[in-house]
Each structure stands twice: as C-alpha cells, then as structure tokens.
Design an enzyme around this catalytic site. Structure first.
Site, PDB file in Angstrom:
ATOM      1  N   GLN A 159       0.406  -0.930   0.330  1.00 46.07           N
ATOM      2  CA  GLN A 159       0.319   0.174   0.098  1.00 46.07           C
ATOM      3  C   GLN A 159       0.577   1.286   0.118  1.00 46.07           C
ATOM      4  OE1 GLN A 159      -2.492  -1.596   3.627  1.00 46.07           O
ATOM      5  NE2 GLN A 159      -4.357  -0.344   1.928  1.00 46.07           N
ATOM      6  N   ARG A 179       3.333  -0.127  12.901  1.00 46.06           N
ATOM      7  CA  ARG A 179       3.340  -1.357  12.564  1.00 46.06           C
ATOM      8  C   ARG A 179       3.417  -1.592  10.914  1.00 46.06           C
ATOM      9  NH1 ARG A 179      -2.535  -3.868  11.277  1.00 46.06           N
ATOM     10  NH2 ARG A 179      -1.697  -5.975  10.100  1.00 46.06           N
ATOM     11  N   HIS A 221       0.902  -9.206   4.763  1.00 48.63           N
ATOM     12  CA  HIS A 221       0.282  -8.359   4.092  1.00 48.63           C
ATOM     13  C   HIS A 221      -0.384  -8.289   2.606  1.00 48.63           C
ATOM     14  CE1 HIS A 221      -2.388  -4.508   6.704  1.00 48.63           C
ATOM     15  NE2 HIS A 221      -2.830  -4.559   5.882  1.00 48.63           N
ATOM     16  N   ASN A 234      -1.697 -10.788   8.209  1.00 48.38           N
ATOM     17  CA  ASN A 234      -2.724 -10.058   8.324  1.00 48.38           C
ATOM     18  C   ASN A 234      -3.819  -9.850   8.162  1.00 48.38           C
ATOM     19  OD1 ASN A 234      -3.896  -6.015   9.177  1.00 48.38           O
ATOM     20  ND2 ASN A 234      -4.189  -7.205   6.388  1.00 48.38           N
ATOM     21  N   GLU A 235      -5.389  -9.978   8.672  1.00 45.72           N
ATOM     22  CA  GLU A 235      -6.136 -10.718   8.323  1.00 45.72           C
ATOM     23  C   GLU A 235      -6.331 -11.584   7.038  1.00 45.72           C
ATOM     24  OE1 GLU A 235      -8.280  -6.707   6.782  1.00 45.72           O
ATOM     25  OE2 GLU A 235      -8.393  -5.783   8.770  1.00 45.72           O
ATOM     26  N   ASN A 256      -7.633  -6.335  14.313  1.00 45.25           N
ATOM     27  CA  ASN A 256      -8.562  -4.861  13.184  1.00 45.25           C
ATOM     28  C   ASN A 256      -9.486  -4.892  13.339  1.00 45.25           C
ATOM     29  OD1 ASN A 256      -5.707  -5.074  12.237  1.00 45.25           O
ATOM     30  ND2 ASN A 256      -5.797  -5.784  10.292  1.00 45.25           N
ATOM     31  N   TYR A 292     -13.511  -1.720  12.925  1.00 42.00           N
ATOM     32  CA  TYR A 292     -13.344  -1.225  11.802  1.00 42.00           C
ATOM     33  C   TYR A 292     -15.162  -0.151  11.823  1.00 42.00           C
ATOM     34  CZ  TYR A 292      -9.082  -0.300   9.712  1.00 42.00           C
ATOM     35  OH  TYR A 292      -7.897  -0.347   8.983  1.00 42.00           O
ATOM     36  N   GLU A 307      -4.780  -2.246  14.246  1.00 47.83           N
ATOM     37  CA  GLU A 307      -6.027  -1.142  13.465  1.00 47.83           C
ATOM     38  C   GLU A 307      -7.252  -1.136  13.359  1.00 47.83           C
ATOM     39  OE1 GLU A 307      -5.742  -2.335   8.542  1.00 47.83           O
ATOM     40  OE2 GLU A 307      -4.910  -3.331   9.070  1.00 47.83           O
ATOM     41  N   TRP A 339      -4.920   3.398  11.327  1.00 54.86           N
ATOM     42  CA  TRP A 339      -4.730   3.029  10.381  1.00 54.86           C
ATOM     43  C   TRP A 339      -5.658   3.959   9.450  1.00 54.86           C
ATOM     44  CZ3 TRP A 339      -2.390  -0.924   7.348  1.00 54.86           C
ATOM     45  CH2 TRP A 339      -2.574  -0.822   6.415  1.00 54.86           C
ATOM     46  N   GLU A 390      -5.289   2.063  -1.762  1.00 58.64           N
ATOM     47  CA  GLU A 390      -6.105   0.997  -0.970  1.00 58.64           C
ATOM     48  C   GLU A 390      -7.932  -0.009  -1.417  1.00 58.64           C
ATOM     49  OE1 GLU A 390      -7.382   0.954   2.467  1.00 58.64           O
ATOM     50  OE2 GLU A 390      -9.023  -0.639   2.447  1.00 58.64           O
ATOM     51  N   TRP A 391      -6.124  -0.841  -1.809  1.00 58.69           N
ATOM     52  CA  TRP A 391      -6.290  -2.005  -2.570  1.00 58.69           C
ATOM     53  C   TRP A 391      -7.668  -2.233  -3.891  1.00 58.69           C
ATOM     54  CZ3 TRP A 391      -2.738  -4.817  -0.970  1.00 58.69           C
ATOM     55  CH2 TRP A 391      -2.348  -4.762  -0.163  1.00 58.69           C
TER      56      TRP A 391
HETATM   57  C1  NOJ Z   1      -7.640  -3.858   6.749  1.00 61.55           C
HETATM   58  C2  NOJ Z   1      -6.821  -3.732   6.015  1.00 61.55           C
HETATM   59  O1  NOJ Z   1      -5.336  -4.384   6.823  1.00 61.55           O
HETATM   60  C3  NOJ Z   1      -6.227  -2.932   5.506  1.00 61.55           C
HETATM   61  O2  NOJ Z   1      -4.675  -3.055   4.417  1.00 61.55           O
HETATM   62  C4  NOJ Z   1      -6.918  -2.015   4.612  1.00 61.55           C
HETATM   63  O3  NOJ Z   1      -6.385  -0.454   4.085  1.00 61.55           O
HETATM   64  C5  NOJ Z   1      -8.159  -1.070   6.162  1.00 61.55           C
HETATM   65  N1  NOJ Z   1      -8.063  -2.496   6.292  1.00 61.55           N
HETATM   66  C6  NOJ Z   1      -9.278  -0.137   5.474  1.00 61.55           C
HETATM   67  O4  NOJ Z   1      -9.337  -0.543   4.614  1.00 61.55           O
END
Ligand code: NOJ
Length: 461
Positions: free
Chosen positions: A22, A79, A123, A168-169, A295, A297, A369, A416, A423-424
């Site tokens: 990223q 991190r 990640h 990660n996730e 993590n 959100y 996160e 984060w 952002e993917w």
């Molecule tokens: C979780 C992910 O680990 C991260 O890469 C991503 O940018 C954030 N969420 C926000 O979507």
C-alpha cells in the site's frame, strides 16, 4: 504530564500502521519479485482506475521523511509489513540481501527515533510465482514456504524486532480471495475459503514454532479483523445470531490459535466443507499466539430474521458465505458512516474488546488497526478532516474505557493509517491517512486528525 478522566497510562504502545504494497512503491527495485497484487491490478475491472502500487507513497525511497513525521506525531510504535517478494522474489530460496538491507535501514531509523517496530510478515502481497506455479494458499506446501520465509526475517531482524505479527486479516485472504473473489486470486465459492483459512492457520502455527524454537526473544501474534455484531433485540434468537456472527468472524481464526479448534457453531453449520485439525495440527496451532491482534472498523445489528424497519443490508458484511451463518444484518439510521460505508459506533468497539477478553481469557490484545475513511477531494477538505478527528476521539475513548473501567488488557493502539495510500480495489479513492499524500508530487501534509491524535497520545502517555 496530562491527566485524563482515565488517568495516565504507562507501557502502552500508541502507534500507526501501514502495509508494504500500500505504501512502498519501488516494485521493480532491489530485486523485488512480483506479488499477486502487482498482477491483479493489471486485470481490467479489478481495481478502480486500474491503479496499482508501482509508486504508491514511494516510501521505499521516502521512509526517512515518514519516520520523521511519525516522530513529530509522537507515536512510540509503528506497525509495517515486509513484502515477501522483496525477501524472496519467487517466495522460495535464499534471502535477497537488498530486501534485507532496505528493512534494516527502516528498523534502525525507527529505533534511533524511539519508535518500536511491530512487523507484519504477511499483508497480502504473496509472491506471484507461488500463486502461478504452486497454487498459492490452496496448496498445503505453502505452510512450509511461509515458515521458511518467516525464519529468514526472524534471523535478519530478530535481534532488534521484538513484536511480530504473522498474518494480517486472514479472513480477507480467505473470503475476499476465494469466496467473493474481489481480491487475488479472484476465485469464488463456498469451500475454498475454509481450505485456505486452514492453510493460513497452519502457516501461522509453523512460523510461530520456528520463532519460539529459534529463541529470538519477544512476542508473536496474529491480526484478525472483526466488526461488532449487536443483537437487534434482546430475544435469545437475536442474541444467538450476534454471537454466531462474531464466532464466524473473529472466532474462525482465533479459536484455533487459542483452543486448537474451530468454533463449535462453525463445525456444526459448515460440516464437511470445514477441514478438521489432525491431532498434530491441533498441537501446532493451539497456544500459537502470545497476544491477539484486532483490526476493527464497524458495527452492525444482527438478528435471526430480517428487521421489520427495512434497514436490512442483506448478505453484505457476511463475506458472501452468509448461508453458513444465516444472520440478518442491519444498520441504524442514526449511525454516521465513513466513506467506506462503515458505521461509526465506538460502543461497539468497547463491546467487542469485552467479548474478546471474555472468550480468550488471559490474552493481551493489541488493536493493530482502527481508522476512518473520509471523502477528501482536495487539500482543503483533507486538512479539515473533522469526521476523522471525532472518530479517533470516540474510538480511543472507548478503548481507554475498556482498559480502565472494564479491566481489559489492551496493550496498544495502531491508527490506520499513517498516510493516504493504495486502498486495494478502491485504488487511491479512499483516504484513511492522518497525513495527506498529495497526488502527483507525493508531498506529505498533516491533516487536522494528525494533531488530534498527537494530543490524544500526549494526554494518555
Ligand atoms: C484492513 C487492511 O488490513 C488494510 O490493508 C486496509 O487498508 C484497511 N483495512 C482499510 O480498508
């Protein structure tokens, strides 16, 4: 020294987080091989604008500036993740000296500035060769490949790095990569996610075993993502639905590392599609974390049957495998949402921290996160990111209340993100940074939230 209503805090890590693909850029430099994301970004229709991480924030070259800004922010931890294809271009073989040298420079600079490195080993940037030639996470062989890669990192950096996160996730790798197909390798279905998850857990277990047997010192854990699910009503059915949803989410990847098996509700409902741990595998994964990463959100209501108020959001949020859980999800019209349409509900965060402490007794938790995407079309809006400022205040207050008032053993909080980045699948359209990265010249400009987070840290040191 500032005192807040929560008193002062010692031995707490206040940090920010990023990940290699990223932010780094420099994708063809220093002997780095391609990752699955480099390839995925080039498939039309997969990533908005067909953006990619070729340059991203250019942290591969600009990391001294990034560390200087972290110092200004006042964090005592950072991190970041290691790009597996920088260490092994094909995912196997000797360590690449240039890749090691890059992360050595970063680690040393962080330590010189009093910032503790927390390294994530994976990640999502899987070496492309492992995917193309060896079927990636579908092949059980990857568990040994990952452990070998992890060991190269422990050997190279373990003298200075004492906090490690294996994955990660893994939920996203499994569900988005193999369930709904939005992430590489873009496969869909309701069986492969469980197979891939099993391999991810075994890979984690094997890496942890090498870490412990190697005697590097320090601690190692896993970062699992989870939203909160609040029962829509107090009925036993809705309470069971909410509990089931969190077990399918956080429990899927955390029960095995704590208890050595998947949650009973998953075993019952997924049946033969859920792999079973052999006795040997169980021994490998059980107890394979020194801490639990979270993590977090968003929050949704959970119920057994669809709500009558029309606020149902359908299968979204269940990761496309909603048939296995059969939980109805809904929102409250009162909730403010981020630019990702994630609900801003700080009390949900506090409840989730309590849920984790209650289920996994004795495990310290790091919030690896938490953050807020805001629509920021220009520099002016970015520098007045009021929503993110309120978000940070609300969520850190909720966490501090969980720590101080509920007695939850939370040991760190990583916002984060340090800066806007790739952002993917959203490309560069979703902005979560405390620092704006100006499109084009990549100039870093602190947002209002940068100063708000600095104040929060100073007040709670
Ligand atoms: C979780 C992910 O680990 C991260 O890469 C991503 O940018 C954030 N969420 C926000 O979507």
């Amino acid at each position: 020294m500032c005192f807040t209503k929560f008193g002062t805090i010692t031995n707490f890590f206040w940090g920010t987080a990023t990940s290699s693909y990223q932010i780094e850029g420099g994708v063809s430099e220093g002997g780095r091989g391609w990752s699955v994301w480099d390839a995925f970004c080039r498939i039309p229709g997969r990533v908005r604008d067909m953006s990619n991480g070729d340059i991203a924030c250019d942290s591969y070259h600009r990391f001294p500036e990034d560390v200087a800004m972290m110092k200004q922010l006042g964090v005592n931890a950072y991190r970041f993740s290691i790009a597996w294809p920088r260490i092994q271009s094909t995912g196997r073989g000797e360590a690449n000296p240039d890749g090691i040298a890059y992360y050595n420079r970063l680690i040393d600079l962080l330590l010189e500035n009093g910032i503790t490195p927390f390294i994530t080993l994976y990640h999502w940037d899987l070496p492309l060769d492992l995917e193309m030639a060896h079927d990636g996470w579908l092949n059980p062989q990857i568990t040994d490949d990952f452990a070998a890669y992890a060991e190269l990192c422990f050997k190279a950096f373990g003298d200075r790095v004492k906090h490690w996160i294996t994955l990660n996730e893994p939920w996203c790798v499994s569900v988005l990569g193999y369930g709904s197909g939005g992430f590489p390798p873009g496969r869909t279905g309701d069986t492969e996610p469980y197979i891939v998850a099993h391999h991810l857990l075994l890979a984690h277990g094997k890496a942890v075993r090498r870490f412990r047997e190697g005697g590097y010192g320090g601690s190692i854990g896993i970062s699992n993502n989870c939203d909160w699910r609040e029962p829509l009503t107090d009925s036993p059915e809705d309470r069971a639905a909410a509990q089931r949803a969190v077990e399918f989410f956080y429990g899927w990847f955390t029960d095995p590392v704590v208890f050595g098996d998947y949650p009973a509700v998953m075993r019952e409902r997924v049946g033969a599609r859920l792999p079973q741990f052999t006795a040997e595998e169980r021994a490998l994964v059980k107890g394979s974390a020194d801490f639990l990463g979270l993590n977090h959100y968003s929050t949704l209501y959970a119920s057994e049957t669809p709500p009558e108020n029309g606020n149902d959001i359908g299968a979204n949020g269940n990761g496309g495998m909603s048939d296995d859980q059969q939980v109805c999800l809904s929102v409250s019209p009162d909730w403010e949402q981020t630019d990702m349409q994630w609900n801003i509900v700080p009390w949900g965060f506090r409840k989730l921290l309590n849920w984790i402490a209650d289920r996994y007794k004795g495990y310290p938790v790091y919030v690896t996160e938490n953050g807020c995407a805001c629509p920021e079309p220009d520099a002016m809006s970015a520098q007045h990111d009021d929503q993110r400022c309120r978000f940070l205040k609300g969520y850190t207050d909720a966490m501090l209340a969980a720590r101080k008032e509920d007695g939850i053993d939370v040991r760190g909080y990583f916002c984060w993100c340090l800066m806007d980045n790739f952002e993917w699948t959203h490309g560069y359209h979703k902005r979560l940074g405390l620092i704006r990265v100006t499109p084009g010249n990549l100039e870093r400009i602190p947002k209002a939230s940068f100063y708000v987070y600095r104040e929060i840290i100073q007040a709670n040191r």
